[in-house]
Design a protein around this motif. Structure first.
Motif, PDB file in Angstrom:
ATOM      1  N   ILE A   1       0.833  -1.198   0.000  1.00  0.00           N
ATOM      2  CA  ILE A   1       0.000   0.000   0.000  1.00  0.00           C
ATOM      3  C   ILE A   1       0.872   1.253   0.000  1.00  0.00           C
ATOM      4  N   VAL A   2       0.488   2.234  -0.825  1.00  0.00           N
ATOM      5  CA  VAL A   2       1.153   3.535  -0.831  1.00  0.00           C
ATOM      6  C   VAL A   2       0.174   4.574  -0.303  1.00  0.00           C
ATOM      7  N   GLU A   3       0.702   5.626   0.240  1.00  0.00           N
ATOM      8  CA  GLU A   3      -0.151   6.692   0.763  1.00  0.00           C
ATOM      9  C   GLU A   3      -0.877   7.396  -0.378  1.00  0.00           C
ATOM     10  N   PRO A   4      -2.120   7.842  -0.143  1.00  0.00           N
ATOM     11  CA  PRO A   4      -2.895   8.466  -1.216  1.00  0.00           C
ATOM     12  C   PRO A   4      -2.293   9.783  -1.687  1.00  0.00           C
ATOM     13  N   SER A   5      -1.845   9.806  -2.928  1.00  0.00           N
ATOM     14  CA  SER A   5      -1.396  11.028  -3.589  1.00  0.00           C
ATOM     15  C   SER A   5      -1.342  10.739  -5.072  1.00  0.00           C
ATOM     16  N   VAL A   6      -1.479  11.765  -5.877  1.00  0.00           N
ATOM     17  CA  VAL A   6      -1.455  11.545  -7.320  1.00  0.00           C
ATOM     18  C   VAL A   6      -0.091  11.025  -7.759  1.00  0.00           C
ATOM     19  N   GLU A   7       0.988  11.508  -7.124  1.00  0.00           N
ATOM     20  CA  GLU A   7       2.328  11.055  -7.500  1.00  0.00           C
ATOM     21  C   GLU A   7       2.511   9.571  -7.188  1.00  0.00           C
ATOM     22  N   ASN A   8       2.077   9.147  -6.004  1.00  0.00           N
ATOM     23  CA  ASN A   8       2.225   7.747  -5.615  1.00  0.00           C
ATOM     24  C   ASN A   8       1.412   6.824  -6.510  1.00  0.00           C
ATOM     25  N   LEU A   9       0.196   7.241  -6.855  1.00  0.00           N
ATOM     26  CA  LEU A   9      -0.664   6.391  -7.674  1.00  0.00           C
ATOM     27  C   LEU A   9      -0.195   6.349  -9.125  1.00  0.00           C
ATOM     28  N   GLU A  10       0.318   7.462  -9.624  1.00  0.00           N
ATOM     29  CA  GLU A  10       0.871   7.446 -10.984  1.00  0.00           C
ATOM     30  C   GLU A  10       2.071   6.502 -11.058  1.00  0.00           C
ATOM     31  N   ASN A  11       2.863   6.484 -10.031  1.00  0.00           N
ATOM     32  CA  ASN A  11       4.003   5.577 -10.005  1.00  0.00           C
ATOM     33  C   ASN A  11       3.557   4.132  -9.837  1.00  0.00           C
ATOM     34  N   LEU A  12       2.564   3.914  -8.970  1.00  0.00           N
ATOM     35  CA  LEU A  12       2.071   2.559  -8.708  1.00  0.00           C
ATOM     36  C   LEU A  12       1.481   1.940  -9.971  1.00  0.00           C
ATOM     37  N   PHE A  13       0.716   2.710 -10.717  1.00  0.00           N
ATOM     38  CA  PHE A  13       0.045   2.210 -11.915  1.00  0.00           C
ATOM     39  C   PHE A  13       0.718   2.704 -13.202  1.00  0.00           C
ATOM     40  N   LYS A  14       2.031   2.899 -13.147  1.00  0.00           N
ATOM     41  CA  LYS A  14       2.744   3.487 -14.286  1.00  0.00           C
ATOM     42  C   LYS A  14       2.690   2.635 -15.542  1.00  0.00           C
ATOM     43  N   ASP A  15       2.464   1.338 -15.391  1.00  0.00           N
ATOM     44  CA  ASP A  15       2.417   0.445 -16.556  1.00  0.00           C
ATOM     45  C   ASP A  15       1.004   0.288 -17.116  1.00  0.00           C
ATOM     46  N   ASN A  16       0.038   0.958 -16.513  1.00  0.00           N
ATOM     47  CA  ASN A  16      -1.346   0.869 -16.985  1.00  0.00           C
ATOM     48  C   ASN A  16      -1.673   2.030 -17.926  1.00  0.00           C
TER      49      ASN A  16
ATOM     50  N   HIS B   1      -8.344   1.643   2.811  1.00  0.00           N
ATOM     51  CA  HIS B   1      -9.688   2.097   3.145  1.00  0.00           C
ATOM     52  C   HIS B   1      -9.963   3.595   3.039  1.00  0.00           C
ATOM     53  N   PRO B   2      -8.977   4.492   3.091  1.00  0.00           N
ATOM     54  CA  PRO B   2      -9.308   5.911   2.870  1.00  0.00           C
ATOM     55  C   PRO B   2      -9.781   6.175   1.438  1.00  0.00           C
ATOM     56  N   ILE B   3     -10.551   7.258   1.268  1.00  0.00           N
ATOM     57  CA  ILE B   3     -10.963   7.672  -0.075  1.00  0.00           C
ATOM     58  C   ILE B   3      -9.741   8.110  -0.881  1.00  0.00           C
ATOM     59  N   HIS B   4      -9.678   7.679  -2.143  1.00  0.00           N
ATOM     60  CA  HIS B   4      -8.701   8.172  -3.112  1.00  0.00           C
ATOM     61  C   HIS B   4      -9.479   8.707  -4.318  1.00  0.00           C
ATOM     62  N   TYR B   5      -9.224   9.930  -4.692  1.00  0.00           N
ATOM     63  CA  TYR B   5      -9.811  10.476  -5.917  1.00  0.00           C
ATOM     64  C   TYR B   5      -8.819  11.501  -6.472  1.00  0.00           C
ATOM     65  N   PHE B   6      -8.066  11.081  -7.479  1.00  0.00           N
ATOM     66  CA  PHE B   6      -7.023  11.923  -8.038  1.00  0.00           C
ATOM     67  C   PHE B   6      -7.094  11.892  -9.561  1.00  0.00           C
ATOM     68  N   LYS B   7      -6.864  13.036 -10.178  1.00  0.00           N
ATOM     69  CA  LYS B   7      -6.774  13.133 -11.623  1.00  0.00           C
ATOM     70  C   LYS B   7      -5.310  13.328 -11.991  1.00  0.00           C
ATOM     71  N   GLY B   8      -4.719  12.288 -12.579  1.00  0.00           N
ATOM     72  CA  GLY B   8      -3.331  12.366 -12.985  1.00  0.00           C
ATOM     73  C   GLY B   8      -3.191  12.763 -14.435  1.00  0.00           C
ATOM     74  N   ASN B   9      -1.973  12.718 -14.934  1.00  0.00           N
ATOM     75  CA  ASN B   9      -1.713  13.064 -16.329  1.00  0.00           C
ATOM     76  C   ASN B   9      -2.249  12.013 -17.286  1.00  0.00           C
ATOM     77  N   LYS B  10      -2.260  10.756 -16.832  1.00  0.00           N
ATOM     78  CA  LYS B  10      -2.693   9.655 -17.696  1.00  0.00           C
ATOM     79  C   LYS B  10      -4.080   9.146 -17.358  1.00  0.00           C
ATOM     80  N   ALA B  11      -4.457   9.196 -16.090  1.00  0.00           N
ATOM     81  CA  ALA B  11      -5.678   8.510 -15.665  1.00  0.00           C
ATOM     82  C   ALA B  11      -6.310   9.208 -14.467  1.00  0.00           C
ATOM     83  N   ILE B  12      -7.548   8.808 -14.205  1.00  0.00           N
ATOM     84  CA  ILE B  12      -8.237   9.155 -12.962  1.00  0.00           C
ATOM     85  C   ILE B  12      -8.112   7.934 -12.048  1.00  0.00           C
ATOM     86  N   TYR B  13      -7.771   8.168 -10.795  1.00  0.00           N
ATOM     87  CA  TYR B  13      -7.601   7.091  -9.819  1.00  0.00           C
ATOM     88  C   TYR B  13      -8.707   7.212  -8.775  1.00  0.00           C
ATOM     89  N   LEU B  14      -9.463   6.132  -8.594  1.00  0.00           N
ATOM     90  CA  LEU B  14     -10.629   6.181  -7.709  1.00  0.00           C
ATOM     91  C   LEU B  14     -10.674   4.987  -6.773  1.00  0.00           C
TER      92      LEU B  14
END
Length: 249
Positions: free
Chosen positions: A147-162, A173-186
């Motif tokens: 698990i990574v802490e909720p942030s657009v940078e962390n999620l972009e890195n986590l899902f960088k191959d998607n 369990h916390p809410i995540h809602y971020f709009k990155g350069n490539k995707a929306i993370y929810l």
């Protein structure tokens, strides 16, 4: 403007009252085309049979497995149990002993991921990011990433191959809602585990022009659910009630 509306839930965690509250809200709306459930339907809460019955009895819901669902499956099938889950093995066994075993093959047939193209947008439904090359690995090989802490940078890195436009996940369990350069993370947050008597979910409206997301919650009376931990003598109940439900009683 034509659009499709879907509801996203994650991490019910054996809380039938929260799931009932969600379905009640969906029934009132009458505008939801489909529901996606992002894993961990069971574990933590004791309502495995009721939760699974409600889910599998509907024809408007698609489900994927989470790490806790899969860990309980290893016990049911006599397979190697994941060492990373050893601290909850007793709890998992307690749940399995009380589970209607007809649900086991149904859970076993669920996929780990669902990919959909809705109104020209690619969407991934996944419990959490899966390590490269481990999409088909058994749960005892720990295929899910840390698990990574909720942030657009962390999620972009986590899902960088998607390459999907929208990535929907749970697990954390916390809410995540971020709009990155490539995707929306929810991540709509856990439906069944909260420090307040609320069930959280998301409504996603998809049209050719855009994706719109509304984070929703419904208040419900969770007192009988919380009391059931003591009535049923659920293993690790004091820890669970403190960490996952904020000692509400």
């Amino acid at each position: 403007m034509l659009k499709m509306q879907i509801a996203i839930i994650a991490d019910i965690h054996g809380n039938a009252l929260a799931l009932k509250a969600f379905f009640s809200e969906i029934a009132k709306r009458k505008d939801i085309d489909h529901i996606y459930c992002l894993g961990d339907m069971i574990d933590i809460g004791p309502d495995s049979n009721e939760v699974l019955h409600m889910l599998f009895s509907r024809n408007d819901i698609s489900m994927i497995t989470g790490n806790h669902d899969e860990a309980i499956l290893t016990l049911a099938k006599g397979q190697e149990y994941p060492k990373s889950h050893s601290n909850v093995k007793e709890h998992h066994q307690w749940l399995l002993d009380r589970m209607d075993k007809s649900f086991i093959p149904k859970i076993e047939q669920l996929p780990r991921t669902i990919k959909q193209d809705l109104e020209g947008h690619s969407i991934l439904f996944i419990h959490y990011q899966i390590k490269n090359g481990k999409i088909n690995d058994p749960i005892n090989n720990d295929p899910f990433s840390s698990i990574v802490e909720p942030s657009v940078e962390n999620l972009e890195n986590l899902f960088k191959d998607n390459n999907e436009d929208l990535i929907c996940f749970g697990h954390h369990h916390p809410i995540h809602y971020f709009k990155g350069n490539k995707a929306i993370y929810l991540n709509p947050s856990s439906l069944g585990c909260n420090h307040k008597p609320i069930a959280r979910y998301a409504i996603v409206s998809v049209s050719k022009e855009k994706i719109e997301i509304n984070l929703e919650e419904t208040i419900y009376d969770n007192s009988s659910f919380l009391e059931s931990y003591h009535k049923l003598q659920v293993p690790e109940r004091d820890f669970i009630l403190k960490v996952f439900h904020g000692n509400q009683i």
